[in-house]
Design a protein around this motif. Structure first.
Motif, PDB file in Angstrom:
ATOM      1  N   TRP A 181       0.880  10.276  -0.552  1.00 25.98           N
ATOM      2  CA  TRP A 181       1.930   9.347  -1.303  1.00 25.98           C
ATOM      3  C   TRP A 181       1.722   8.321  -1.420  1.00 25.98           C
ATOM      4  O   TRP A 181       1.672   7.994  -2.288  1.00 25.98           O
ATOM      5  CB  TRP A 181       2.748   9.451  -0.242  1.00 25.98           C
ATOM      6  N   ILE A 182       0.466   7.826  -0.774  1.00 27.97           N
ATOM      7  CA  ILE A 182      -0.209   6.029  -0.939  1.00 27.97           C
ATOM      8  C   ILE A 182      -0.537   6.495  -2.222  1.00 27.97           C
ATOM      9  O   ILE A 182      -0.806   5.188  -3.037  1.00 27.97           O
ATOM     10  CB  ILE A 182      -0.849   5.781   0.343  1.00 27.97           C
ATOM     11  N   ALA A 183      -1.837   7.512  -2.611  1.00 22.72           N
ATOM     12  CA  ALA A 183      -2.702   7.826  -3.540  1.00 22.72           C
ATOM     13  C   ALA A 183      -1.575   8.041  -4.908  1.00 22.72           C
ATOM     14  O   ALA A 183      -1.552   7.133  -5.896  1.00 22.72           O
ATOM     15  CB  ALA A 183      -3.347   8.423  -3.514  1.00 22.72           C
ATOM     16  N   HIS A 184      -0.534   8.298  -4.511  1.00 26.78           N
ATOM     17  CA  HIS A 184       0.294   8.801  -5.960  1.00 26.78           C
ATOM     18  C   HIS A 184       1.125   7.661  -6.387  1.00 26.78           C
ATOM     19  O   HIS A 184       1.310   6.938  -6.927  1.00 26.78           O
ATOM     20  CB  HIS A 184       1.586   9.208  -5.165  1.00 26.78           C
ATOM     21  N   THR A 185       1.650   6.363  -5.001  1.00 26.27           N
ATOM     22  CA  THR A 185       2.246   5.225  -5.536  1.00 26.27           C
ATOM     23  C   THR A 185       1.096   4.266  -6.790  1.00 26.27           C
ATOM     24  O   THR A 185       1.570   3.203  -6.573  1.00 26.27           O
ATOM     25  CB  THR A 185       2.832   4.484  -3.906  1.00 26.27           C
TER      26      THR A 185
ATOM     27  N   ALA B 184       0.727  -1.438   0.123  1.00 22.35           N
ATOM     28  CA  ALA B 184       0.244  -0.428   0.165  1.00 22.35           C
ATOM     29  C   ALA B 184       0.941   1.085  -0.289  1.00 22.35           C
ATOM     30  O   ALA B 184       0.496   1.899  -0.567  1.00 22.35           O
ATOM     31  CB  ALA B 184      -1.061  -0.032   1.159  1.00 22.35           C
ATOM     32  N   PHE B 185       2.166   0.677   0.877  1.00 25.93           N
ATOM     33  CA  PHE B 185       2.937   2.641   0.912  1.00 25.93           C
ATOM     34  C   PHE B 185       3.807   2.793  -0.234  1.00 25.93           C
ATOM     35  O   PHE B 185       3.294   3.831  -0.663  1.00 25.93           O
ATOM     36  CB  PHE B 185       4.118   1.835   2.423  1.00 25.93           C
ATOM     37  N   LEU B 186       4.171   1.615  -0.755  1.00 25.88           N
ATOM     38  CA  LEU B 186       5.263   1.590  -2.075  1.00 25.88           C
ATOM     39  C   LEU B 186       4.481   1.569  -3.617  1.00 25.88           C
ATOM     40  O   LEU B 186       5.699   1.328  -4.227  1.00 25.88           O
ATOM     41  CB  LEU B 186       6.342   0.729  -2.258  1.00 25.88           C
ATOM     42  N   GLY B 187       3.588   0.705  -3.171  1.00 26.45           N
ATOM     43  CA  GLY B 187       3.405   0.179  -4.605  1.00 26.45           C
ATOM     44  C   GLY B 187       3.589  -1.156  -4.986  1.00 26.45           C
ATOM     45  O   GLY B 187       4.895  -1.160  -3.894  1.00 26.45           O
ATOM     46  N   ARG B 188       3.191  -2.504  -5.545  1.00 28.62           N
ATOM     47  CA  ARG B 188       3.527  -3.637  -5.261  1.00 28.62           C
ATOM     48  C   ARG B 188       5.178  -3.781  -5.837  1.00 28.62           C
ATOM     49  O   ARG B 188       5.676  -4.892  -5.073  1.00 28.62           O
ATOM     50  CB  ARG B 188       2.749  -4.396  -6.255  1.00 28.62           C
ATOM     51  N   GLU B 189       5.126  -3.544  -6.752  1.00 22.88           N
ATOM     52  CA  GLU B 189       6.663  -2.937  -8.061  1.00 22.88           C
ATOM     53  C   GLU B 189       7.698  -2.781  -7.189  1.00 22.88           C
ATOM     54  O   GLU B 189       8.399  -3.552  -6.625  1.00 22.88           O
ATOM     55  CB  GLU B 189       7.046  -2.797  -9.160  1.00 22.88           C
TER      56      GLU B 189
END
Length: 322
Positions: free
Chosen positions: A105-109, A58-63
């Protein structure tokens, strides 16, 4: 006469390519009708057992979360520190990470895959390499170059393509918020992915109505929602019930623009806000409603992974299986 599904019930997999004309049968740029927000992670939210994979993705994006899983704890914490600085700089720059900055930030990632797809197509559209995409560049890259008055003279279904061109131009004008006929990356993203932008909501609704409103009365009737036939699969009755019980909110037998909007862009829980609240609650040790860089780094293994946390989560899963 066999039953025929309306465009509504087809998952339109054709995506408009930058080269060559789009198919007249494709939906609005190849998208399905109903736009549900994707989950922040497919992992189970299981903090109680020390499994923070959901939070990491959620915080970083899966990749990017996968990349962090290969770092040493020291490398992971150092990169997290730089992310904290970026979050604060993108906000008010006061040295703290607020709930709003964390949510942003979370929405951005979570939208990184959308931005990556636009970046991959950017050079195809930005033919003069000036860092912006003009309407004429987009039109010519998509439909081919025509002299004025000769549009689509070389295709059989010229009228259909003319309508598609007019619709794309209308969408471009809405995405082009400053009205200069030149799209920035953000504006091109809104054009290609209108469901992701609140100011594009009305154009998504209008395009859906135009696709389905066969008699052009401004509404979607049940027989436009599902084209009737002599033989209907059993599930079609279920779709009729969905129309009656859940789509037609005011029970007048048809869908107006507001009801179409509620259907194709349904209200959704603000998932980035929910996760931001969770991370804030778990990391705000002094309970002042904001996070310092130290508070985030003290709880770093909830925000990001590393070789150590990845190994620990594997042990936890192995223990649960025994």
């Amino acid at each position: 006469m066999m039953w025929q599904p309306s465009l509504l019930l087809l998952l339109l997999l054709l995506r408009r390519g930058a080269q060559g004309k789009p198919s007249p049968d494709a939906g609005p740029h190849g998208q399905g009708r109903v736009h549900h927000a994707a989950p922040l992670s497919e992992a189970t939210h299981d903090d109680a057992h020390g499994n923070f994979q959901y939070d990491h993705e959620a915080f970083l994006g899966r990749e990017v979360a996968k990349e962090f899983d290969q770092l040493t704890p020291e490398e992971s914490q150092a990169r997290l520190g730089r992310i904290v600085d970026r979050m604060d700089r993108a906000g008010d720059g006061d040295g703290w990470v607020s709930l709003a900055e964390l949510r942003a930030w979370i929405a951005h990632t979570q939208q990184r895959h959308i931005r990556d797809s636009v970046s991959a197509a950017w050079n195809t559209y930005d033919t003069d390499r000036d860092g912006r995409v003009g309407w004429e560049e987009l039109r010519n890259a998509t439909y081919g170059h025509y002299e004025p008055g000769e549009e689509f003279h070389d295709v059989e279904d010229a009228e259909t393509y003319k309508k598609m061109l007019a619709r794309d131009e209308r969408r471009f004008r809405v995405a082009d918020q400053d009205g200069d006929s030149m799209a920035t990356r953000e504006e091109l993203t809104a054009f290609l992915h209108p469901e992701e932008f609140p100011h594009m909501r009305d154009i998504v609704i209008a395009e859906t109505l135009e696709d389905l409103d066969k008699n052009k009365d401004g509404y979607v009737q049940v027989d436009e929602y599902i084209e009737p036939g002599e033989e209907e699969p059993a599930w079609v009755q279920t779709e009729r019930e969905q129309f009656r019980d859940f789509r037609d909110l005011n029970k007048d037998g048809k869908l107006d623009g507001s009801e179409v909007g509620h259907w194709v862009l349904p209200p959704a829980q603000d998932q980035p806000l929910v996760e931001a609240n969770h991370l804030l609650h778990e990391s705000d040790t002094d309970k002042d409603g904001r996070l310092s860089k130290a508070e985030i780094l003290d709880n770093w293994n909830m925000f990001v992974g590393s070789q150590a946390t990845n190994y620990g989560e594997d042990l936890t899963r192995h223990h649960d299986e025994l």
